[in-house]
Enzyme design. Structure first.
Site: not given
Ligand code: GLA
Length: 734
Positions: A481, A551
């Site tokens: 990420d 997200d």
């Molecule tokens: C990002 C990702 C999510 C999750 C969060 C965790 O927003 O896209 O899927 O993993 O971080 O902090």
């Protein structure tokens, strides 16, 4: 094997062609490399596109020439520079020791190579066998500085694709500062295009926008240090009448994960110049004598059958010749991810029942998301400390991973390796790892900061920390990420005259991490992520075959996001999860089956607390998994056709067709219910018109021609956000 590149040495004509496309270029007065044609295949060329000689006022001429009818300002070019008699935005700008920035790039020669050479340190499309492609390398030279520009054009045999990149070699005696080096230029005459781009935002990625190309300059660019949620590194140029199934479409897909810039300039003669490359915003690169600079690559696809074919070309190229992971050809596990199920509020005991339930339901992998390391109970701390959080896993991470494996599931783990929190041991020990401008306080974003990946020591630290965990052999999947964009652009490792290199060196640093870790752990499935789809580009795909698309897990929002993403990227690159309702991002309540239909149209999974599902929902999960198992290869490998877009109707619809045209998956979504609905039909695409297909749910058999031309009525449904899915299989003739 027929040739793909023909060179007429006498006329200095270069013709790259395959069964579908032709690309033609030539050398004009002043040794100027000029563009002739890119489009549908032609057998040969007979000189009819020599640019007409016209005296154009205020478009000047070649130095030392009295020919007023020839100007670089009007000629369609392959690569332009600052300091020429050409008033358009130039493809390249180079600041020299004496302060000048003028170049005169003249054609000096070419080579033709079989196959496609690798780009050092950069992701790019590849070939598995040299017979798949040929590469033309044309050298342009500036005599005064001794700079050579090697323009590479690779044509694939089986795809309507040409890839382009540029290498600058300093054969001079003095260092220069590159201020701009586009990866490609393409000039068009007599084309009245519209441009499709993919703007967006966090939780709202890649919403296609189509608009006329107007006079002046339009640009689509990222200055966020990554390819970004805000504007994808992709555009398409299309004729006004082009739609999904007909008309010309030129797609440009930049294989790069950093600042990008697509500039379109429609000039005084309604001629159009397209430049694609690393954004020149805050970019300089010092090139010493004998050094070279390689630009990233642009994938160019041409379709004479509308946008679907353009997209399918990118899907094929990216999924099979950009993605390198062994998972390229393997089925991807169905996951359950604990992020929306628990956020930071979990420990081993709380997760175990979710894992156990996942096993019951047929899910194949458990992904442990953010919050398992350091002392991370919220998003204020611990980035940089990739050791298990003992409070949550008192017996160690391995103990929990064993539990997951003993349940028969694979184990996946979340990392955000490019980041650092103030509240971390890493920061306490190495404050100099944090990217910051001397004497200025760096700006937080999600209360976190960027690691300076320009520093070799920082990269080694990241690789070592991640590798320490992966070396235990218990992690089958990594979600990589990146939850903020770059700011405070400066590297303590670079001298003052190289600070303009930081943005690009950061990206090269990221690629270095990915290269080392994916090479060391070839069996691990890596998934890219950046707050969802904030770094969703073909460069990432070279290292990680799949990326968390957004997200935003709301099924309705996903229809536009996934359809928009599919313009440039394959469904096999997009991960999509069924999540709980009311949806956490939009508050919307959509039916379980609609969430399933949207997620099953990509790399499928779940992201909710499975232990809280009703028994009816659990039964639905089992059914979805059984259905997905039936068509997983079809979704990952088949041809994807957009049929209806929610942007211009109350419906979204698409279908997947297997390569042998024997299997078809259709998903149709109705946005809002109506009291007095107009009837709608679904007509399929890409089937074999001569085959017969059985609807597996009803047993009814239809002709392929029938399904494509007559279609069928969509049922009238009395609730919002309804969906229908259909699986068809070709009936085997006895
Ligand atoms: C990002 C990702 C999510 C999750 C969060 C965790 O927003 O896209 O899927 O993993 O971080 O902090």
């Amino acid at each position: 094997m027929t040739k793909l590149i023909e060179v007429d040495e006498q006329q200095q004509i270069f013709h790259l062609y395959n069964e579908q496309i032709s690309y033609l270029l030539t050398v004009e007065a002043g040794q100027t490399l000029s563009h002739l044609y890119f489009g549908k295949r032609v057998r040969g060329y007979h000189g009819q596109l020599t640019y007409p000689r016209v005296d154009r006022g205020f478009s000047g001429n070649l130095p030392g020439s009295d020919d007023r009818t020839f100007s670089k300002d009007t000629l369609p070019r392959e690569y332009s520079s600052a300091g020429e008699m050409d008033y358009h935005l130039p493809a390249t700008v180079v600041r020299q020791a004496d302060g000048a920035n003028a170049l005169n790039l003249q054609y000096v020669g070419y080579t033709v190579l079989e196959g496609k050479p690798k780009l050092a340190g950069l992701p790019a499309a590849y070939v598995e066998d040299d017979s798949e492609a040929e590469t033309l390398v044309i050298t342009l030279r500036d005599e005064v500085t001794g700079l050579d520009y090697q323009l590479s054009y690779t044509i694939y045999r089986a795809l309507p694709v040409i890839t382009r990149s540029v290498k600058v070699v300093n054969n001079g005696t003095q260092a220069v500062q590159l201020e701009k080096v586009a990866s490609m230029q393409l000039d068009f005459v007599d084309r009245d295009f519209e441009v499709i781009s993919l703007p967006g935002a966090h939780v709202n990625e890649r919403h296609p926008e189509r608009r006329p190309v107007s006079f002046g300059v339009q640009s689509f660019e990222s200055r966020r240090g990554t390819s970004s949620h805000q504007i994808s590194p992709f555009i398409a140029l299309v004729d006004k009448q082009t739609d999904e199934f007909s008309g010309d479409a030129y797609g440009f897909n930049f294989v790069y994960s950093g600042n990008h810039k697509f500039s379109l300039e429609k000039d005084q003669l309604a001629q159009l110049r397209l430049l694609v490359g690393i954004n020149d915003y805050n970019f300089t690169w010092k090139l010493e004598p004998a050094q070279s600079f390689q630009t990233p690559e642009v994938l160019m696809a041409y379709s004479d059958q509308g946008l679907n074919k353009m997209s399918q070309t990118f899907h094929q190229l990216i999924s099979k010749r950009v993605v390198r992971s062994k998972y390229r050809d393997l089925k991807r596990p169905i996951v359950v991810n604990n992020w929306e199920a628990t956020y930071f509020d979990f420990d081993e005991e709380k997760l175990k029942p979710i894992v156990a339930e996942a096993k019951q339901l047929g899910i194949e992998m458990f992904v442990l998301d953010d919050g398992w390391f350091g002392h991370r109970d919220d998003d204020y701390s611990s980035l940089g400390d990739w050791q298990v959080f003992a409070k949550k896993f008192p017996q160690g991470l391995g103990h929990f991973a064993d539990y997951v494996h003993n349940q028969g599931l694979k184990f996946g783990l979340w990392f955000e390796p490019e980041m650092i929190s103030y509240d971390s041991d890493l920061y306490r020990q190495h404050p100099e790892y944090l990217m910051q401008v001397p004497n200025r306080a760096p700006s937080p974003s999600r209360s976190q900061y960027i690691l300076d990946l320009c520093q070799a020591e920082v990269r080694d630290n990241v690789v070592e920390q991640v590798a320490t965990i992966l070396s235990q052999g218990q992690v089958d999947y990594v979600k990589w990420d990146m939850n903020r964009h770059l700011s405070d652009i400066y590297s303590l490792s670079l001298p003052a005259d190289r600070q303009g290199e930081v943005y690009h060196r950061y990206v090269l640093g990221y690629y270095d991490l990915m290269e080392r870790l994916t090479a060391k752990f070839p069996d691990v499935l890596f998934e890219g992520c950046s707050g969802g789809g904030g770094r969703f580009d073909a460069g990432v795909a070279y290292y990680m075959p799949q990326i968390w698309t957004s997200d935003n897990t709301d099924a309705l929002a996903r229809l536009t996001i996934q359809m928009g993403t599919s313009l440039a990227f394959p469904p096999s690159m997009m991960t999509a999860h069924v999540s709980a309702v009311p949806n956490h991002q939009t508050g919307r309540v959509t039916p379980f089956e609609t969430r399933g239909a949207a997620a099953m149209s990509a790399v499928f999974g779940y992201e909710l607390d499975l232990t809280k599902l009703t028994s009816a929902e659990k039964a639905a999960v089992k059914e979805q998994i059984a259905a997905y198992n039936q068509m997983r290869a079809l979704v990952l490998e088949g041809k994807f056709y957009r049929l209806k877009s929610p942007l211009d109707s109350n419906q979204a619809a698409w279908n997947f067709v297997s390569a042998d045209k024997k299997q078809v998956f259709v998903a149709v979504f109705n946005v809002l219910a109506q009291a007095q609905p107009y009837l709608t039909k679904t007509k399929l695409a890409g089937l074999d018109k001569d085959k017969c297909y059985r609807n597996l749910a009803t047993g009814q058999v239809y002709g392929g021609d029938e399904l494509m031309n007559l279609g069928f009525y969509d049922p009238v449904v009395r609730h919002d956000f309804a969906s229908q899915t259909y699986l068809f299989e070709a009936v085997t003739e006895e």
